[in-house]
Design an enzyme around this catalytic site. Structure first.
Site, PDB file in Angstrom:
ATOM      1  N   PRO A  33       0.788  -1.241   0.000  1.00 32.77           N
ATOM      2  CG  PRO A  33       0.041  -0.927   2.190  1.00 32.77           C
ATOM      3  CD  PRO A  33       0.789  -1.896   1.327  1.00 32.77           C
ATOM      4  CB  CYS A  34       3.201   2.827  -2.362  1.00 35.64           C
ATOM      5  SG  CYS A  34       2.413   2.612  -3.952  1.00 35.64           S
ATOM      6  CG  HIS A  35      -2.945   3.229  -1.493  1.00 38.40           C
ATOM      7  ND1 HIS A  35      -2.605   1.913  -1.741  1.00 38.40           N
ATOM      8  CD2 HIS A  35      -3.885   3.196  -0.512  1.00 38.40           C
ATOM      9  CE1 HIS A  35      -3.332   1.125  -0.943  1.00 38.40           C
ATOM     10  NE2 HIS A  35      -4.100   1.874  -0.191  1.00 38.40           N
TER      11      HIS A  35
END
Lengths: 163, 205
Positions: B174-176
């Site tokens: 989850p780089c978001h």
């Protein structure tokens, strides 16, 4: 090197036509499957710039030889083709009349016709695949196509009349 | 290429009949045989999602790549063929578990992903950063600086940004959830709109 999926996209249809022309509807799909599985195995070692179509036809040719040898061991005479195309398994898949005409050709002529007229390979490449000289490959294809034109009439003109 | 080739195709037209049906069947059979024989180095499929069509690719070790439309799926596959293996086939079964989990995630019935991941496309510090991202819980965010500190290099804030921008497994890793210190969302491999869509989706759950 392109993803193998792109090779299947580009050459899958022509190899299927070649397998159908050389082996007939009953065995074409097994030959296609074995050809592409063998090609997938060898693909990473294919030299850059190699003629992919000739390479695939070469593999398909070896698979076809396996089938025709097995067939002759079972002693099914190639010349005796039943008149009813349904005897060849899947008449709805493609024209039984064309296969009936192709099946009457000697193996060598049928292969030369398929590799030249369907795969578009030059006779020099065909000679390398089937053995023999370039001239012999040219003669086999010419003899084969002459016989076919005399014994087979494409049915596309009556297709519209089908339900 | 050869004389008589094109005119002969009309003559052999019957051979091309039902090509599509036969080829669809044959391609499925090829993918299954390749998997059976250990030749399916990379399997891929696509799924539709609220953030557009996603490409999913996996080795036998795990999920290798998730790619947004804007990354150009053909280009992504060509790159995978170059750097991992050209034995690449469209084949759904290997991707079924992650496809199902993504569907659950997008319908807000799943908060974490439970599939093996193949991190071979990320090296060194970038990989270290990516392995810390799942620590940011669903619906939460962290700043680039916080992730840099968590990865053991508090001054490497820009490198964290690069690691996120080159994340080969967006959405699943989850780089978001990594945002700017001022609270604005910052850039995203799937585009800023996709990042906002994911953050809103998680916030609403």
């Amino acid at each position: 090197m392109r993803p193998f999926e792109r090779i299947v996209d580009e050459y899958g249809p022509v190899v299927l036509r070649v397998c159908r022309a050389v082996l007939g509807p009953a065995e074409a799909e097994d030959a296609w499957s074995e050809t592409f599985l063998a090609a997938l195995r060898a693909y990473p070692d294919l030299p850059e710039g190699a003629n992919v179509e000739a390479w695939l036809v070469t593999i398909a040719h070896r698979k076809a030889l396996d089938v025709t040898r097995a067939r002759s061991r079972r002693a099914v005479p190639v010349g005796e083709v039943p008149d009813r195309p349904s005897a060849f398994g899947l008449p709805q898949d493609w024209d039984g009349d064309l296969w009936a005409a192709l099946a009457r050709l000697p193996d060598r002529q049928r292969m030369a016709v398929a590799y030249h007229y369907l795969a578009g390979l030059p006779y020099r490449d065909i000679a390398e695949i089937t053995g023999g000289t370039t001239d012999a490959a040219r003669r086999a294809a010419a003899d084969g196509i002459r016989t076919l034109r005399a014994t087979y009439r494409p049915t596309s003109s009556v297709e519209g009349a089908r339900p | 290429m050869t004389t008589g080739h094109d005119s002969a195709l009309d003559f052999f037209g019957a051979l091309a009949r039902t090509d599509d049906a036969a080829l669809g069947r044959l391609r499925e059979r090829l993918a299954a045989a390749a998997e059976r024989d250990g030749l399916l180095d990379i399997a891929y499929r696509t799924i539709d999602s609220p953030v557009g069509t996603l490409l999913l690719a996996a080795t036998d070790a795990g999920l290798l790549r998730v790619a947004y439309d804007r990354e150009d799926h053909d280009a992504v596959l060509a790159k995978l063929a170059d750097v991992v293996s050209p034995r690449v086939l469209r084949a759904a079964p290997r991707l079924d578990p992650v496809a199902r989990q993504l569907e659950e995630y997008f319908s807000r019935t799943r908060r974490t992903f439970d599939v093996p991941l193949d991190f071979r496309l990320a090296k060194g510090f970038r990989r270290a950063v990516l392995t810390h991202l799942p620590d940011i819980g669903y619906g939460h965010t962290a700043s680039y600086a916080q992730i840099a500190a968590a990865a053991g290099s508090p001054r490497a804030v820009r490198a964290v940004g690069t690691a996120c921008a080159t994340n080969p497994l967006p959405v699943v890793v989850p780089c978001h959830r990594v945002v700017r210190s001022d609270g604005s969302s910052g850039g995203y491999v799937g585009g800023e709109q996709a990042k906002l869509t994911l953050l809103n989706l998680e916030a609403a759950a």
